[in-house]
Design an enzyme around this catalytic site. Structure first.
Site, mmCIF file in Angstrom:
data_model
loop_
_atom_site.group_PDB
_atom_site.id
_atom_site.type_symbol
_atom_site.label_atom_id
_atom_site.label_comp_id
_atom_site.label_asym_id
_atom_site.label_seq_id
_atom_site.Cartn_x
_atom_site.Cartn_y
_atom_site.Cartn_z
ATOM 1 N N CYS A 1 -8.680 -1.791 4.065
ATOM 2 C CA CYS A 1 -8.452 -3.122 4.899
ATOM 3 C C CYS A 1 -9.790 -3.499 5.763
ATOM 4 O O CYS A 1 -9.956 -4.443 5.916
ATOM 5 C CB CYS A 1 -7.200 -3.098 5.827
ATOM 6 S SG CYS A 1 -7.099 -1.606 6.496
ATOM 7 N N CYS B 1 -10.333 -1.418 14.822
ATOM 8 C CA CYS B 1 -10.700 -2.895 15.024
ATOM 9 C C CYS B 1 -10.786 -3.336 16.410
ATOM 10 O O CYS B 1 -11.460 -4.117 16.629
ATOM 11 C CB CYS B 1 -9.586 -3.796 14.229
ATOM 12 S SG CYS B 1 -9.343 -3.076 12.606
ATOM 13 N N LYS C 1 -15.507 -9.107 8.445
ATOM 14 C CA LYS C 1 -14.501 -10.342 7.938
ATOM 15 C C LYS C 1 -15.191 -11.489 7.475
ATOM 16 O O LYS C 1 -14.661 -12.120 6.359
ATOM 17 C CB LYS C 1 -13.675 -10.504 8.850
ATOM 18 C CG LYS C 1 -12.479 -9.422 9.246
ATOM 19 C CD LYS C 1 -11.670 -9.026 8.037
ATOM 20 C CE LYS C 1 -10.877 -7.590 8.337
ATOM 21 N NZ LYS C 1 -10.187 -7.430 7.007
ATOM 22 N N SER D 1 -7.214 2.198 -1.874
ATOM 23 C CA SER D 1 -6.064 1.310 -2.504
ATOM 24 C C SER D 1 -6.665 0.016 -3.041
ATOM 25 O O SER D 1 -7.640 -0.642 -2.477
ATOM 26 C CB SER D 1 -5.452 0.978 -1.031
ATOM 27 O OG SER D 1 -4.489 -0.165 -1.204
ATOM 28 N N GLU E 1 -16.302 -10.506 4.192
ATOM 29 C CA GLU E 1 -15.125 -10.403 3.070
ATOM 30 C C GLU E 1 -14.656 -11.790 2.660
ATOM 31 O O GLU E 1 -14.349 -11.900 1.599
ATOM 32 C CB GLU E 1 -14.042 -9.761 3.944
ATOM 33 C CG GLU E 1 -12.908 -9.289 2.973
ATOM 34 C CD GLU E 1 -11.776 -8.461 3.594
ATOM 35 O OE1 GLU E 1 -11.565 -9.155 4.755
ATOM 36 O OE2 GLU E 1 -11.205 -7.434 3.137
ATOM 37 N N GLU F 1 0.997 -1.298 0.101
ATOM 38 C CA GLU F 1 0.022 0.070 0.070
ATOM 39 C C GLU F 1 0.831 1.161 0.139
ATOM 40 O O GLU F 1 0.440 2.098 -0.679
ATOM 41 C CB GLU F 1 -0.844 -0.007 1.085
ATOM 42 C CG GLU F 1 -1.870 1.099 1.143
ATOM 43 C CD GLU F 1 -3.179 0.838 2.021
ATOM 44 O OE1 GLU F 1 -3.456 -0.469 2.490
ATOM 45 O OE2 GLU F 1 -4.104 1.501 2.256
ATOM 46 N N GLU G 1 2.222 1.514 -3.325
ATOM 47 C CA GLU G 1 0.998 2.251 -4.272
ATOM 48 C C GLU G 1 0.873 3.837 -4.187
ATOM 49 O O GLU G 1 0.671 4.577 -4.965
ATOM 50 C CB GLU G 1 -0.147 1.394 -3.835
ATOM 51 C CG GLU G 1 -1.567 1.708 -4.545
ATOM 52 C CD GLU G 1 -2.679 1.047 -4.005
ATOM 53 O OE1 GLU G 1 -2.631 0.893 -3.085
ATOM 54 O OE2 GLU G 1 -3.756 0.835 -5.072
ATOM 55 N N GLU H 1 -14.494 -12.679 -5.430
ATOM 56 C CA GLU H 1 -13.103 -12.392 -5.910
ATOM 57 C C GLU H 1 -12.010 -12.961 -5.167
ATOM 58 O O GLU H 1 -10.785 -12.988 -5.510
ATOM 59 C CB GLU H 1 -13.153 -11.074 -6.084
ATOM 60 C CG GLU H 1 -13.093 -9.999 -4.988
ATOM 61 C CD GLU H 1 -14.494 -9.592 -4.909
ATOM 62 O OE1 GLU H 1 -15.322 -10.162 -5.366
ATOM 63 O OE2 GLU H 1 -14.586 -8.380 -4.391
#
Lengths: 177, 631, 676
Positions: C299, C503, C358, C319, C361, C279, C282, C366
């Site tokens: 994230c 988190c 999560k 990102s 996720e 990241e 990037e 994908e």
């Protein structure tokens, strides 16, 4: 020889024209109120006037247009007794159960109507979508108790027999159409 | 854009000049009740009959147009609803009752042309038997003090000029051009005007508190969400004299410094909605509402909103939530709307009748207003008198009038279920709707005002008065009110939401004969908890009918619980079977089947069931082959 | 300074700026009961439990009353005690009574209150019919039979997350808290953050359990089950066993997992180091080109779903890096078969997360390859706690074990990911060193730490300035995103965490009533960072090795395939198309115009009307089906129109008309048709 499709045309056309006209109306209503979130209730009132109830997709459209979460619009629509989320019958019969009417025996009228149309509190619209029967609390015409309203027409000093007769008259006139 | 300031005096003069040319006026009551009975058709009939008879008629008074000296107009509710459609003829003050369109021809010929009375249409006083020519002779009217309602049954509610001609909007003009917010608040405070919606809070104090809040944005809201079943006072004022409400709002706005107002009307009152809307439009067209009111730097705009069917929206914070496009869920108070109301701004919310009283007070002066009513509750109050009483309808009396005066003198006495007045039928009067309490025989001499009623555990409420005769089961009445409240509970706070449901279940137990000794105790405990702990007025007053009825009619409750008996004979589940002596063949089958030996009788003679012994098991009903045993 | 006092149950208590009486009374050591009061949410006043008696005023709710000097307050009069009891009994009467089997059993406020108030019988009957439980979402379970209608979830979702996916519906006794139209949670805009579950006092909304699936994997002799532990878990799991919040228990967790049967225990912080490397590079790359800035972190899966729903035009700014959880899964799938000598399909990867999103996720399509998800199961901290209990382990007395290599090796940068500001600080530790070209010894960037919902900081490196925004709570994210959209701010890098505090405040963490719990957990993370040998992701030798052996170049092709992802705009609510025209021809053409907000703003409504007028003029009604739809998921490139399946973005009326004519022309040429 006209095809089956063409024979069906008028009905579909009518339904299409109606859908389009209604949708245009919704857009007009939203514009008229400047997409103001505080005007949600008058907007819903007018949208319902157009569709005779509040279809789910239209409510979502109204929510998105106003920048409100759909859950919130759903919450408002289900809070107020006037908003219907299911289609109502062509003839909505509202029986007043305000104190004066109650005391003058409005409930026997309700029971007579339920019996004649095979309805109940949970199922208050006839399957042919001709009648919806509801109670309403106090129309303020207490001097005429018991009071019954059919669509917008107010009738006073009603009896169970008169109410049932009214229903049968309507069925007869609708059947002949 | 500044519109020219209207010259009220000139408009008024022109109208009065034109009105002076009118020698006779026919006023047809067009309140919701009479309209439902065909009053509009009566109005049309009058127009066509006069035309047929070649009589010139004026329907709208304008200086230039007046030809003819007979005026036919419609008014708001004249109050005597069950005798409608009502037609009043002035200047004689003749009142014709139960007028049908077919009667118009006769009235035109006999009364308007020939000047005589149509006797069959006059009201007959059931007590004296005499025919009454006009309201002055009818006890129902004669005993009232129609002040707020004075114009309701007389003026054309859709004619702003008629309102102006009767000093309309002059109080507002005074307020905007010659008084200050402070002096207005003082005047209303001195008058002792208390909120007519139920709370009874001193209006002047409410206005003053709001006036002191920092601006610049403030609101005035007229609470027209009169939802009490059996109450139609506010409806009548909005239908009959909408401009009085608007003028009241203008004065309130000036007093607190508001530039925007809302009228919130129940959608169940379509006529009231349309009349108020028209009144606002007409007032705007005349420049009375809008920017630069009366040529001052202040503006005031009014918006009319229809309710969507939620009784709880009569509670001020819920009403505010509704205007903001939300569910009508009340908020904890404090903060009060005076501090933080609509959109968080200082807001005054007043009842329709309260606002309609304001111009009257400003015109007559606080001192004269105080001459009506009692020390702590000056002025008059409208009531909707309904139930088991001879004369039902809309009345107005000064505070301090006794229950006896209202029920017997104005109401004409209590009727039994067959409609007869026996003088012994009075059981109770429910005052204040589902939030109120009941008054019994011991209260007949009680002068009614805010404080005296509170003292006996009742309240004025919005003014609904339901008279109940001895054939009324008080437990069922409590259940009826509880069902209403439970249905209308917003659901926010657990005490009201669940508590009303449980109270309803307990009442059902009592009515169905399933109650135990604990039921009454539980009901009372629950009622008190809900009353003390609920979030808003709806929850806090929901148990009132139960507590009040238990207080005054405890014996009746206990009969249901311990003896499984309904003294008034209304509760079917507690009814004992009866043997029809004409069908009974005296075969004794029922007596043999009865497990408790409740049936007695000789062979071949009609049998009888003892009420005290019967346990309502129904065995006798099943046993009888002759259908002689009925429930 | 003069102190003013109120008198509470006979004691004088000073007023020290408390927002309401409830907080003041609690300060005095009296734990006033409440359901609906939450210090982070607006006052609601519905539960009626916090009632107190004020002399001269009567009974009022303490949550909504301001303290005033001289007030005489009594908190436990007979009246008040009776009202509280009745209120709780009323709730119990219609509450699901299966407490022993309820996941909230240990922490249910209703159960707690019933005990505290000494309720021994419920004197009321059940009056409601049970409603069905909603288990359709991957992250949360909704049980309306346990709802006490306190409205905390409604307010949390609306006020803190700016979404409002659930709200009250109905009225009075038939009130419920539901998603729009009573649909399942999976069909509406819920981003699965679980804040509703965090604030819910009962078991009405709880994280969905995957414990059974994990046991099945563990019981299967063919499978090798491995775990990754998220940073936030290690400072909170101990609370489940009575330890202080913030106690770092990584070693015991590893020991527990091994005892339960996990073959290997790794660390998500390792993958976080990877994330930092990707990241940060990037970011530096974008900064150099001046493109796609500001860069948003990605994230947090709830934030990603939120952006896909409400800010699809900002998706290019996110990102493209996967989250540490997913990077781990991806790398593990690549590396472990060889390392553990097991075939790929027999490796089960379980992540232990503080987070309910999560779970969603891990199931994103994908992140699946050849039918195998990169992460098989996600267990929340609470679920792991229960598994440990089920195994009969005495957590506090476990001997710590070390994490397994290589995927268990991390630096402090990876660990601080769990706190708000942690991701930014970790990225800075890399980026500042890279920009300045000089080894960074002072690795703390305290300016980005903190508790405020929106924080700003500017860091200088080699004469360049990096402008940062750190956000937690999606309502705050909205504010910042709106500014970005309007071009009103100058940030370079924006960190977004959905959960308040980051988190460590996730919905999967143990339930706590300690108002300082988040602060203490965050502290634990920063302390852990201090105790580790390495603090910068670039110094992690395993990371370097990983690139060398498996990933190739940083940001290169292989790294992109394994460690990056793409986003797509999302429909917010399912099944709500508006049928406008229904043609009758058998092969009628399907025309759909999107009327979602973004498209509407770009003129889709007028386009729709023009199209319909055109169709009516030409008498084509039978040949077409016209629908107004939400949404085409191309919101940033609207108005979007689909004619016969051909989706056109940035569509104009002319293009749509032409497409319509072409499509109908094709149909016409296939059959002989007579149109009137």
């Amino acid at each position: 020889m006209p095809s089956n499709q063409e024979l069906n045309m008028p009905q579909t056309l009518n339904k299409n024209t109606q859908s389009l006209r209604q949708f245009k109306k919704v857009c007009e209503i939203l514009d008229r109120y400047d997409h103001d979130q505080a005007k949600l209730i008058p907007i819903l009132q007018q949208v319902q006037h157009e569709y005779r109830y509040l279809p789910e997709e239209v409510l979502t459209y109204v929510a998105t247009s106003l920048g409100l979460p759909p859950a919130r619009v759903f919450g408002v629509a289900t809070f107020y007794a006037h908003f219907a989320l299911k289609p109502k019958g062509k003839y909505t019969i509202r029986l007043c159960d305000g104190t004066a009417c109650h005391v003058k025996k409005s409930i026997p009228i309700l029971e007579a109507l339920y019996k004649r149309l095979s309805l109940s509190e949970n199922k208050n619209t006839t399957p042919d979508m001709l009648f919806t029967v509801e109670t309403v609390s106090c129309l303020g015409a207490c001097g005429l108790a018991p009071v019954m309203v059919v669509n917008d027409e107010v009738r006073g000093q009603v009896t169970p027999e008169a109410a049932v007769k009214l229903v049968e008259d309507i069925i007869a006139s609708e059947g002949s159409k | 854009m500044k519109t020219a300031v209207i010259n009220l005096d000139q408009v008024s003069k022109e109208y009065i000049d034109a009105a002076n040319k009118i020698t006779r006026r026919v006023v047809i009551c067009a309140g919701t009740g009479c309209v439902a009975n065909g009053a509009l058709k009566v109005y049309d009939a009058f127009l066509s009959e006069t035309s047929a008879a070649g009589v010139d008629v004026v329907t709208e008074l304008r200086a230039e147009e007046t030809k003819g000296d007979l005026r036919i107009s419609r008014s708001g509710c004249q109050g005597f609803c069950q005798m409608g459609p009502l037609v009043t003829i002035e200047p004689e003050g003749i009142l014709y009752t139960r007028v049908k369109p077919e009667d118009a021809a006769e009235i035109v010929r006999t009364t308007l042309i020939e000047g005589a009375l149509v006797d069959r249409l006059l009201y007959v006083d059931p007590v004296s038997g005499t025919r009454c020519t006009g309201t002055a002779e009818i006890p129902f009217y004669a005993r009232q003090s129609r002040t707020v309602l004075k114009k309701c049954g007389h003026i054309d509610p859709e004619d702003i000029i008629e309102y102006i001609a009767a000093e309309g909007y002059t109080a507002a003009r005074e307020a905007y051009t010659r008084m200050t917010p402070q002096t207005i608040c003082e005047e209303i405070l001195h008058s002792g005007l208390r909120g007519r919606g139920g709370g009874g809070f001193p209006t002047g104090r409410k206005w003053d508190l709001t006036r002191k809040q920092p601006g610049p944005k403030k609101y005035v809201i007229c609470n027209g969400d009169e939802g009490d079943p059996g109450a139609f006072m506010d409806r009548s004022v909005m239908e009959g004299n909408p401009h009085s409400v608007i003028e009241g709002m203008m004065i309130a706005a000036r007093a607190i410094g508001a530039d925007e107002g809302y009228v919130y009307v129940r959608a169940e009152y379509p006529l009231a909605v349309s009349r108020i809307r028209k009144a606002v439009t007409d007032a705007e067209a005349m420049g009375l509402l809008g920017d630069n009111v009366f040529g001052t730097e202040h503006s005031f705009h009014i918006d009319v909103m229809e309710g969507a069917g939620a009784f709880v929206c009569g509670e001020e914070t819920a009403l505010i939530g509704s205007i903001e496009g939300k569910r009508g869920m009340p908020l904890p108070k404090p903060p009060f709307p005076a501090q933080s109301g609509l959109f968080g701004k200082p807001t005054v919310i007043n009842n329709v009748e309260t606002l309609a009283s304001v111009p009257i007070i400003m015109r007559m002066g606080a001192a004269e207003f105080r001459s009506y009513g009692t020390e702590s509750s000056p002025g008059t109050k409208t009531f909707a008198l309904t139930g088991h009483v001879v004369n039902t309808g809309l009345i107005e009396v000064p505070f301090g009038a006794t229950l006896r005066e209202i029920v017997y003198n104005i109401g004409g006495g209590v009727t039994n279920d067959r409609g007869e007045v026996t003088g012994e039928s009075f059981k109770a009067v429910q005052i204040g709707g589902p939030s109120g309490g009941c008054l019994t025989e011991e209260h007949l001499e009680l002068p009614l005002d805010f404080d005296s009623l509170k003292g006996v555990g009742a309240m004025v409420g919005s003014g609904g008065l339901v008279v109940m005769n001895k054939q009324t089961c008080m437990v069922r009445m409590a259940r009826y009110f509880m069902q209403f409240t439970q249905n209308e509970s917003c659901g926010k706070c657990v005490l009201c939401r669940e508590g009303t449901k449980q109270m309803l279940a307990l009442l059902d137990d009592i009515i169905e004969g399933n109650a135990t000794g604990h039921t009454l105790e539980m009901l009372e405990k629950l009622a008190i908890a809900v009353q003390k702990g609920s979030l808003c007025g709806l929850g806090k007053t929901a148990p009132n009918p139960i507590l009040s009825l238990m207080r005054h009619f405890r014996a009746e409750y206990e009969a249901h619980v311990h003896q499984k008996r309904c003294p008034a004979g209304e509760c079917k589940a507690l009814a004992i079977p009866e043997i029809d002596p004409e069908k009974c063949k005296g075969c004794t089958m029922c007596a043999k089947k009865c497990p408790v030996g409740a049936i007695s009788g000789e062979v071949k003679k009609p049998h009888v069931i003892s009420a005290e012994v019967c346990i309502k098991c129904g065995a006798c009903v099943a046993a009888c082959k002759f259908d002689a045993v009925m429930l | 300074m003069d102190k003013t006092f109120v008198n509470v149950d006979g004691r004088d208590i000073p007023i020290e700026g408390e927002r309401n009486l409830l907080e003041l009374i609690r300060k005095a050591g009296i734990d006033i009961p409440t359901f609906c009061y939450h210090s982070d949410l607006s006052v609601y006043g519905a539960c009626r439990l916090c009632l107190v008696d004020i002399e001269g005023r009567g009974i009022v709710t303490s949550c909504s009353t301001l303290p005033e000097p001289g007030m005489k307050i009594r908190t436990k009069t007979e009246e008040i005690r009776e009202i509280r009891k009745i209120a709780v009994e009323l709730l119990l009467a219609n509450h699901d009574q299966s407490c022993p089997t309820c996941p909230k059993s240990a922490s249910c406020q209703l159960q707690n209150l019933a005990r505290r108030l000494g309720i021994e019988e419920v004197r009321f009957k059940r009056t409601h019919t049970p409603a069905p439980v909603d288990r359709t979402s991957p992250s949360l379970v909704r049980d309306p039979n346990k709802c006490v209608l306190c409205g905390d979830c409604v307010r949390a979702c609306s006020e803190i997350q700016g979404i409002g996916a659930v709200d009250f519906a109905g009225r009075g006794a038939s009130s419920t808290v539901v998603p729009a139209f009573g649909k399942d949670l999976s069909k509406v805009e819920c981003v699965y953050c679980g804040l509703c579950a965090s604030v819910c006092p009962t078991g009405a909304i709880t994280p969905k359990s995957e414990v059974d699936a994990v046991w099945r994997a563990l019981d299967n002799p063919k499978k090798k089950v491995v775990a990754q532990i998220a940073p936030a878990v290690r400072v909170a799991l101990g609370e489940h066993f009575g330890m202080e919040p913030g106690t770092v228990t990584t070693g015991q967790i590893a020991a527990a997992l091994k005892a339960i049967g996990f073959a290997q225990v790794y660390d998500t912080s390792f993958a976080a180091d990877l994330t930092v490397v990707e990241e940060a590079n990037e970011f530096l790359d974008r900064a150099e080109r001046g493109e796609r800035l500001p860069q948003f972190t990605s994230c947090c899966p709830s934030w990603v779903k939120f952006a896909e729903q409400y800010y699809p035009d900002l998706l290019p700014n996110l990102s493209s890096c996967r989250s540490p959880q997913q990077m781990f899964g991806s790398v593990a799938r690549e590396v472990l078969p060889e390392k553990l000598n097991v075939s790929a399909k027999d490796i089960v990867i379980v992540s232990i997360m503080p987070c309910t999103a999560k779970k969603f996720e891990a199931k994103r399509p994908e992140f699946k390859h050849d039918g195998i998800p990169d992460v098989d199961h996600v267990l929340t901290t609470q679920e792991l706690g229960r598994m440990i209990e089920e195994s009969g382990l005495d957590f506090k007395r476990l001997e710590p074990e070390s994490l397994d290599m290589p995927l268990g090796f991390k630096t402090g940068a990876g660990v601080i990911f769990g706190a708000s500001g942690g991701v930014t600080e970790a990225v800075l530790r890399y980026a500042v060193e890279k920009i300045s070209g000089v080894r960074l010894d002072a690795f703390d960037f305290r300016d980005v730490r903190g508790e405020e919902g929106i924080r700003e900081a500017t860091i200088s490196a080699a004469g360049k300035e990096i402008r940062l925004a750190i956000v937690h709570g999606l309502a705050n994210a909205r504010k910042v995103a709106d500014k970005v959209r309007a071009g009103e701010c100058d940030y370079d890098l924006i960190e977004v965490m959905t959960c308040p505090g980051g988190c460590i405040g996730g919905a999967g963490q143990p339930v706590s009533r300690d108002p300082n719990v988040k602060r203490r957990r965050a502290r634990g993370l920063y302390d852990s960072d201090k105790m580790l040998e390495l603090h910068k992701s670039q110094d992690n030798p395993v990371v370097t090795q990983c690139y060398a052996k498996h990933l190739g170049e940083i940001g290169g092709e292989k790294a992109h395939a394994l460690l990056h992802t793409h986003y797509a705009s999302r429909k917010r609510i399912a099944d709500t198309d508006l049928d406008l025209l229904n043609g009758t021809d058998s092969d009628k053409l399907d025309v759909s115009v999107c009327v979602g907000t973004s498209c509407m703003v770009r003129g889709s409504q007028e386009l729709l009307h023009s199209l319909i007028d055109y169709i009516e003029e030409r008498g084509l009604q039978n040949a077409v089906d016209v629908r107004a739809t939400f949404c085409f998921e191309q919101c940033d490139r609207g108005p979007t129109v689909s004619v016969g399946g051909n989706v056109m973005e940035k569509c104009t009326f002319e293009r749509a008309r032409k497409a319509l004519e072409d499509a109908l022309g094709k149909l016409n040429s296939e059959e002989v048709k007579v149109e009137n």
